[in-house]
Design a protein around this motif. Structure first.
Motif, short mmCIF file in Angstrom:
data_model
loop_
_atom_site.label_atom_id
_atom_site.label_comp_id
_atom_site.label_asym_id
_atom_site.label_seq_id
_atom_site.Cartn_x
_atom_site.Cartn_y
_atom_site.Cartn_z
N LEU A 1 18.65 -22.96 69.89
CA LEU A 1 18.01 -23.98 69.06
C LEU A 1 16.64 -23.44 68.32
O LEU A 1 16.72 -23.71 67.05
CB LEU A 1 17.80 -25.33 69.37
CG LEU A 1 17.40 -26.55 68.41
CD1 LEU A 1 18.62 -26.77 67.58
CD2 LEU A 1 17.16 -28.03 69.49
N GLU B 1 17.49 -20.61 65.78
CA GLU B 1 18.25 -21.38 64.44
C GLU B 1 17.03 -22.05 63.69
O GLU B 1 17.09 -22.11 62.45
CB GLU B 1 19.25 -22.49 64.76
CG GLU B 1 20.55 -22.15 65.23
CD GLU B 1 21.28 -21.30 64.13
OE1 GLU B 1 21.21 -21.75 62.91
OE2 GLU B 1 21.76 -20.24 64.27
N LEU B 2 16.05 -22.52 64.19
CA LEU B 2 14.99 -23.26 63.38
C LEU B 2 14.28 -22.14 62.74
O LEU B 2 14.10 -22.20 61.53
CB LEU B 2 14.06 -23.85 64.53
CG LEU B 2 12.68 -24.32 63.73
CD1 LEU B 2 13.00 -25.34 62.50
CD2 LEU B 2 11.78 -25.00 64.89
N SER C 1 16.45 -20.63 59.81
CA SER C 1 16.60 -21.78 58.84
C SER C 1 15.32 -21.47 58.17
O SER C 1 15.54 -21.71 56.95
CB SER C 1 16.83 -23.14 59.25
OG SER C 1 17.95 -23.02 60.06
N THR D 1 19.47 -31.48 59.39
CA THR D 1 20.73 -30.87 59.63
C THR D 1 20.72 -30.14 61.16
O THR D 1 21.82 -30.45 61.80
CB THR D 1 20.85 -29.63 58.48
OG1 THR D 1 20.79 -30.41 57.33
CG2 THR D 1 22.13 -29.13 58.80
N LEU D 2 19.78 -29.34 61.53
CA LEU D 2 19.64 -28.82 62.83
C LEU D 2 19.96 -29.87 63.76
O LEU D 2 20.65 -29.69 64.98
CB LEU D 2 18.39 -27.87 63.02
CG LEU D 2 18.58 -26.67 62.20
CD1 LEU D 2 17.25 -25.91 62.41
CD2 LEU D 2 19.68 -25.81 62.47
N CYS E 1 22.18 -30.57 67.59
CA CYS E 1 21.29 -30.49 68.87
C CYS E 1 21.97 -31.27 70.08
O CYS E 1 22.57 -32.16 69.66
CB CYS E 1 20.02 -31.10 68.62
SG CYS E 1 18.69 -31.14 70.08
N TRP F 1 11.95 -32.08 69.98
CA TRP F 1 12.57 -31.34 68.62
C TRP F 1 11.62 -32.33 67.62
O TRP F 1 11.13 -31.53 66.51
CB TRP F 1 13.73 -31.59 68.51
CG TRP F 1 14.28 -31.11 67.00
CD1 TRP F 1 14.65 -31.92 66.27
CD2 TRP F 1 14.59 -29.66 66.64
NE1 TRP F 1 15.19 -31.21 65.03
CE2 TRP F 1 15.07 -30.15 65.40
CE3 TRP F 1 14.48 -28.57 67.26
CZ2 TRP F 1 15.37 -28.86 64.63
CZ3 TRP F 1 14.78 -27.29 66.61
CH2 TRP F 1 15.18 -27.33 65.16
N CYS G 1 8.78 -30.72 64.77
CA CYS G 1 9.37 -30.95 63.41
C CYS G 1 8.03 -31.40 62.67
O CYS G 1 7.95 -31.05 61.59
CB CYS G 1 10.69 -31.25 63.12
SG CYS G 1 12.15 -30.05 63.83
#
Length: 372
Positions: free
Chosen positions: A322, A325-326, A329, A346-347, A351, A361, A365
């Motif tokens: 994860l 991917e963050l 992205s 979107t992510l 999850c 998360w 964010c």
């Protein structure tokens, strides 16, 4: 002044019935224009239009305009470094980037803007500022105002009431300056204070200054009086009629192509994407349960987009997949809260369904978005 405004409206209705070329040739030697719009993008577009289209060999131009609340940064400045973007969004204050250099200014209806257009050979900003000072002294002889070597106008030898910026083209040039009449100084000082820490940039920084409104010095003054006095002094020095022509910056008949110029000035690519390359090296202190998590963030941002992204998270805080991917992205995306919000939402959908993981998360964010 009411009579003058009626005359201006009649004059405008007259010129709109004549061919475009005739309008700009109605006054030889000089022309005084005033915008009916308070939209910062429209007024900046008029500057571009005059610079690009008018024959300044034949006549010089003074353009007078006022804006609803807006922060205007110079051509080579960094908005994250210059102002509190989060506060601007909260207060619905527009952000605009000029095509001229210089520092960041706050505009509202208590601020008068003046743009002096000439050929490059005749460009002389000191003379323009002296003209403004002369107009002020003619209106109120007791005012202690003077021009500095830095091309500022000071009140009482210490308070800045006018700043300067300019654009020098190949053959044409313009110099614009402000005049603080009755600006909301609390909002001014709040929005022109960046909360950003750890930002490194070669962008042109603004120089802070103590400011004061002219109306604080003399409450009997009005913006209309000042506009008229400046126009009168300009007319005298250029030996033209003391006549202000009112224009509508949205009028394509009068200013062909103006809509495209206005739209371009509003785009993210112009306002943010033209920011010189910068880097961020900061530490996010994220409160989670009974502890504070230190998250180190390092980014390189070019053309407003994240070029390099590193987020130093403690082990086990997020699953490696994860986290990867963050970072993946964010790399290449706009350094922008709206775009980042869309990415992380979107992510989050992919999850694992774990409440604690979702909380972690979301906290990460939220803090990343607050950076922007």
């Amino acid at each position: 002044m009411v009579l003058q405004s009626l005359k201006n409206c009649l004059w405008l209705s007259c010129i709109l019935r004549t061919p475009k070329a005739c309008f700009w040739s109605t006054a030889s030697g000089g022309l005084i224009l005033q915008s009916v719009s308070n939209d910062v993008y429209q007024n900046l577009a008029v500057e571009d239009w005059i610079h690009d289209h008018m024959d300044l060999e034949k006549q010089q131009v003074l353009f007078l305009w006022r804006n609803s609340p807006a922060v205007v940064i110079g051509r080579h400045q960094n908005p994250w470094q210059e102002c509190n973007l989060r506060l601007l969004r909260q207060k619905n204050i527009k952000l605009a980037r000029r095509r001229s250099g210089g520092g960041t200014v706050y505009h509202d209806l208590g601020n008068i803007n003046m743009t002096f257009f000439t050929t490059r050979k005749k460009y002389e900003r000191m003379e323009n500022l002296k003209l403004v000072v002369k107009a002020l002294k003619a209106l109120r002889p007791q005012l202690d105002v003077h021009v500095t070597d830095r091309y500022d106008i000071l009140l009482d030898r210490q308070y800045k009431i006018s700043g300067t910026a300019a654009k020098l083209g190949r053959t044409s040039a313009y110099h614009h300056c402000t005049l603080l009449c009755n600006v909301d100084k609390f909002v001014l000082s709040s929005v022109l204070k960046s909360p950003f820490k750890g930002l490194k940039s070669n962008a042109t920084p603004s120089v802070p200054a103590s400011v004061k409104n002219l109306f604080e010095e003399d409450p009997s003054l009005t913006s209309e009086m000042l506009l008229d006095a400046i126009a009168k002094e300009y007319a005298t020095q250029h030996q033209i009629d003391h006549h202000i022509t009112v224009i509508n910056p949205a009028d394509e008949t009068l200013l062909p192509g103006i809509s495209d110029k206005t739209k371009e000035l509003q785009t993210w690519e112009w306002v943010y994407g033209k920011t010189p390359k910068f880097s961020i090296s900061t530490c996010l202190n994220i409160a989670y349960k009974d502890s504070v998590l230190d998250v180190k963030v390092n980014m390189d941002v070019k053309h407003g987009r994240i070029e390099v992204c590193n987020i130093d998270l403690p082990e086990q805080w997020l699953p490696p997949g994860l986290y990867s991917e963050l970072v993946k992205s964010l790399t290449g995306s706009k350094f922008c809260p709206n775009e980042t919000t869309t990415l992380v939402t979107t992510l989050l959908r992919v999850c694992p369904q774990d409440d604690e993981l979702h909380s972690r998360w979301s906290l990460l964010c939220e803090n990343m978005i607050m950076l922007m």
